[in-house]
Write an enzyme that holds these catalytic residues in place. Structure first.
Site, PDB file in Angstrom:
ATOM      1  N   LYS A 117       0.826  -1.212   0.000  1.00  0.00           N
ATOM      2  CA  LYS A 117       0.000   0.000   0.000  1.00  0.00           C
ATOM      3  C   LYS A 117       0.851   1.250   0.000  1.00  0.00           C
ATOM      4  O   LYS A 117       0.436   2.271  -0.535  1.00  0.00           O
ATOM      5  CB  LYS A 117      -0.992  -0.010   1.170  1.00  0.00           C
ATOM      6  CG  LYS A 117      -1.975  -1.158   1.067  1.00  0.00           C
ATOM      7  CD  LYS A 117      -3.400  -0.801   1.385  1.00  0.00           C
ATOM      8  CE  LYS A 117      -4.295  -1.910   0.873  1.00  0.00           C
ATOM      9  NZ  LYS A 117      -5.643  -1.918   1.360  1.00  0.00           N
ATOM     10  N   LYS A 198      -3.259 -10.902  -6.762  1.00  0.00           N
ATOM     11  CA  LYS A 198      -4.542 -10.987  -6.051  1.00  0.00           C
ATOM     12  C   LYS A 198      -5.597 -10.095  -6.695  1.00  0.00           C
ATOM     13  O   LYS A 198      -5.299  -8.976  -7.098  1.00  0.00           O
ATOM     14  CB  LYS A 198      -4.289 -10.524  -4.602  1.00  0.00           C
ATOM     15  CG  LYS A 198      -5.479 -10.628  -3.688  1.00  0.00           C
ATOM     16  CD  LYS A 198      -5.216  -9.944  -2.338  1.00  0.00           C
ATOM     17  CE  LYS A 198      -5.811  -8.559  -2.306  1.00  0.00           C
ATOM     18  NZ  LYS A 198      -6.236  -8.052  -0.999  1.00  0.00           N
ATOM     19  N   LYS A 201     -10.150  -4.960  -5.013  1.00  0.00           N
ATOM     20  CA  LYS A 201     -11.228  -4.019  -5.322  1.00  0.00           C
ATOM     21  C   LYS A 201     -10.691  -2.636  -5.671  1.00  0.00           C
ATOM     22  O   LYS A 201     -11.415  -1.822  -6.224  1.00  0.00           O
ATOM     23  CB  LYS A 201     -12.241  -3.976  -4.180  1.00  0.00           C
ATOM     24  CG  LYS A 201     -11.718  -3.523  -2.821  1.00  0.00           C
ATOM     25  CD  LYS A 201     -12.892  -3.290  -1.891  1.00  0.00           C
ATOM     26  CE  LYS A 201     -12.833  -4.015  -0.567  1.00  0.00           C
ATOM     27  NZ  LYS A 201     -11.926  -3.419   0.420  1.00  0.00           N
TER      28      LYS A 201
HETATM   29  P1  ATP Z   1      -7.984  -3.776  -1.226  1.00  0.00           P
HETATM   30  O1  ATP Z   1      -7.970  -4.692  -2.413  1.00  0.00           O
HETATM   31  O2  ATP Z   1      -8.679  -2.495  -1.477  1.00  0.00           O
HETATM   32  O3  ATP Z   1      -6.689  -3.657  -0.534  1.00  0.00           O
HETATM   33  P2  ATP Z   1      -9.133  -5.951   0.141  1.00  0.00           P
HETATM   34  O4  ATP Z   1     -10.312  -6.378  -0.665  1.00  0.00           O
HETATM   35  O5  ATP Z   1      -7.898  -6.754   0.091  1.00  0.00           O
HETATM   36  O6  ATP Z   1      -8.898  -4.437  -0.159  1.00  0.00           O
HETATM   37  P3  ATP Z   1     -10.722  -6.082   2.566  1.00  0.00           P
HETATM   38  O7  ATP Z   1     -11.928  -5.494   2.005  1.00  0.00           O
HETATM   39  O8  ATP Z   1     -10.469  -5.597   3.920  1.00  0.00           O
HETATM   40  O9  ATP Z   1      -9.432  -5.825   1.699  1.00  0.00           O
HETATM   41  O10 ATP Z   1     -10.810  -7.658   2.556  1.00  0.00           O
HETATM   42  C1  ATP Z   1     -11.854  -8.323   3.188  1.00  0.00           C
HETATM   43  C2  ATP Z   1     -11.621  -9.806   3.174  1.00  0.00           C
HETATM   44  O11 ATP Z   1     -11.560 -10.307   1.829  1.00  0.00           O
HETATM   45  C3  ATP Z   1     -10.308 -10.230   3.826  1.00  0.00           C
HETATM   46  O12 ATP Z   1     -10.540 -11.391   4.604  1.00  0.00           O
HETATM   47  C4  ATP Z   1      -9.403 -10.554   2.668  1.00  0.00           C
HETATM   48  O13 ATP Z   1      -8.424 -11.505   3.007  1.00  0.00           O
HETATM   49  C5  ATP Z   1     -10.390 -11.112   1.681  1.00  0.00           C
HETATM   50  N1  ATP Z   1      -9.916 -10.950   0.306  1.00  0.00           N
HETATM   51  C6  ATP Z   1      -9.629  -9.789  -0.311  1.00  0.00           C
HETATM   52  N2  ATP Z   1      -9.231 -10.003  -1.589  1.00  0.00           N
HETATM   53  C7  ATP Z   1      -9.265 -11.355  -1.769  1.00  0.00           C
HETATM   54  C8  ATP Z   1      -8.961 -12.220  -2.879  1.00  0.00           C
HETATM   55  N3  ATP Z   1      -8.551 -11.729  -4.032  1.00  0.00           N
HETATM   56  N4  ATP Z   1      -9.125 -13.546  -2.720  1.00  0.00           N
HETATM   57  C9  ATP Z   1      -9.557 -14.059  -1.547  1.00  0.00           C
HETATM   58  N5  ATP Z   1      -9.846 -13.301  -0.457  1.00  0.00           N
HETATM   59  C10 ATP Z   1      -9.709 -11.976  -0.555  1.00  0.00           C
END
Ligand code: ATP
Ligand code: LTN
Length: 333
Positions: A117, A198, A201
């Site tokens: 980040k 990964k 969002k």
């Molecule tokens: P950003 O991508 O904006 O950094 P994020 O989606 O990683 O955000 P959160 O919204 O806090 O972060 O994630 C919520 C949950 O979703 C967490 O448990 C995270 O591990 C899971 N998660 C996020 N992205 C993935 C992915 N690509 N595959 C599986 N699990 C995910």
């Protein structure tokens, strides 16, 4: 609210920092729905974590409602689970100050999410981004959680939470339960555009992710464009990152094993497979989207959940916080 049934406790959260993707759903929220009967669960909308990256206030406010609506639309029952907003329970930040004093600079410097980040937000490497994991540790430890269901990317933060808890316990005696990560097969859904990364969002390329709110046409189109390889056989193998990812997504939505998927698409091309993944994804999300739309029209209902559940959470949180305050030597009045 006492944990009278002696059920194990679960804590997890999602940041209201963008539109949720199928990565968030398959890696986290979908699994939460299977846990709600057997565990005492707290599911938080972690708005204080979200401001470690600059947010537009109106968007943050709207998304906080949206995440709660998505939790419910995905099947989480607000009567059974404690579903609430982090900033409504001040004990999270109160504990995080204390835990900051038991977390080392070196430990926080090693966090890959911080490194990631900070490289993406080079003009805003703020102290909150750095100490993000101690707030996350506070979320979990405040409720003496046994299990933390998250995606693979959060494993390192949970390891750190365990280290902080063990350190505090070794100085002051048993205070915190040491939590375990709970990580399942959808734990890492990768980007459709760069399948070694990964799905996120916050990806600037909207074709890289499928949002839970995308319509059927968009979903089918995004899967059709998904990056694959020049081979034409649907099977899991090294180097076939795109197909491996689509197989994981298909398996998570249908419950089919790899062997069943290989058999289903024997003699067929990637085009057929991509279409099938798109269709099952769109069909699975349709009822969630319908319920989401309905809930978003009823803000008063969502606010009532915010209020009732934050009171339940605050009650549980207060116990741990006062224990911690007593142990470190703060005067109680
Ligand atoms: P950003 O991508 O904006 O950094 P994020 O989606 O990683 O955000 P959160 O919204 O806090 O972060 O994630 C919520 C949950 O979703 C967490 O448990 C995270 O591990 C899971 N998660 C996020 N992205 C993935 C992915 N690509 N595959 C599986 N699990 C995910
Ligand atoms: N850091 C997590 C979100 C999060 C969380 C938590 C998850 C904040 N507090 C407590 C589990 C438990 C993320 O970025 N995905």
């Amino acid at each position: 609210m006492e944990n009278t049934q002696n059920k194990k406790r679960i804590f997890s959260g999602v940041q209201p920092s963008g539109n949720l993707t199928i990565g968030n759903y398959l890696g986290a929220i979908k699994n939460w729905t299977t846990l709600q009967d057997d565990y005492e669960c707290l599911y938080c909308v972690v708005d204080q974590h979200a401001i470690t990256v600059r947010q537009t206030p109106a968007d943050l406010r709207r998304r906080t409602y949206e995440i709660m609506a998505i939790y419910i639309a995905c099947g989480l029952d607000p009567e059974k689970n404690i579903m609430y907003v982090q900033s409504h329970v001040p004990a999270h930040t109160q504990l995080s100050w204390v835990l900051n004093c038991y977390t080392m600079f070196g430990e926080l410097s090693r966090m890959t999410q911080f490194k990631d980040k900070s490289s993406k937000n080079a003009d805003n490497i703020n102290a909150g981004l750095f100490t993000y994991p101690t707030l996350m540790a506070s979320d979990i430890l405040l409720y003496q959680a046994d299990l933390v269901p998250v995606g693979e990317d959060q494993r390192q933060h949970i390891e750190l939470t365990r280290d902080i808890a063990a350190r505090f316990n070794s100085v002051y005696g048993d205070t915190f339960k040491i939590p375990e990560p709970y990580i399942t097969k959808g734990a890492k859904i990768n980007s459709l555009a760069e399948p070694t990364k990964k799905m996120s969002k916050s990806d600037p390329n909207a074709n890289a992710y499928v949002s839970l709110l995308d319509n059927k046409d968009e979903i089918i189109k995004k899967f059709r464009r998904a990056v694959t390889d020049s081979d034409a056989v649907v099977c899991r193998a090294e180097g076939k990152d795109g197909i491996n990812n689509l197989m994981t997504i298909y398996s998570c939505f249908t419950g089919k094993t790899d062997e069943e998927i290989v058999k289903e698409f024997e003699g067929k091309g990637y085009g057929d497979f991509k279409l099938a993944v798109g269709q099952v994804c769109a069909d699975s999300l349709a009822p969630i989207q319908e319920e989401f739309e309905r809930l978003m029209k009823d803000k008063a209902y969502l606010e009532q959940i915010f209020k009732a559940n934050s009171e339940k959470a605050a009650y549980l949180a207060r116990k741990t916080l006062s224990k911690v305050y007593r142990k470190v030597g703060f005067v109680q009045i």
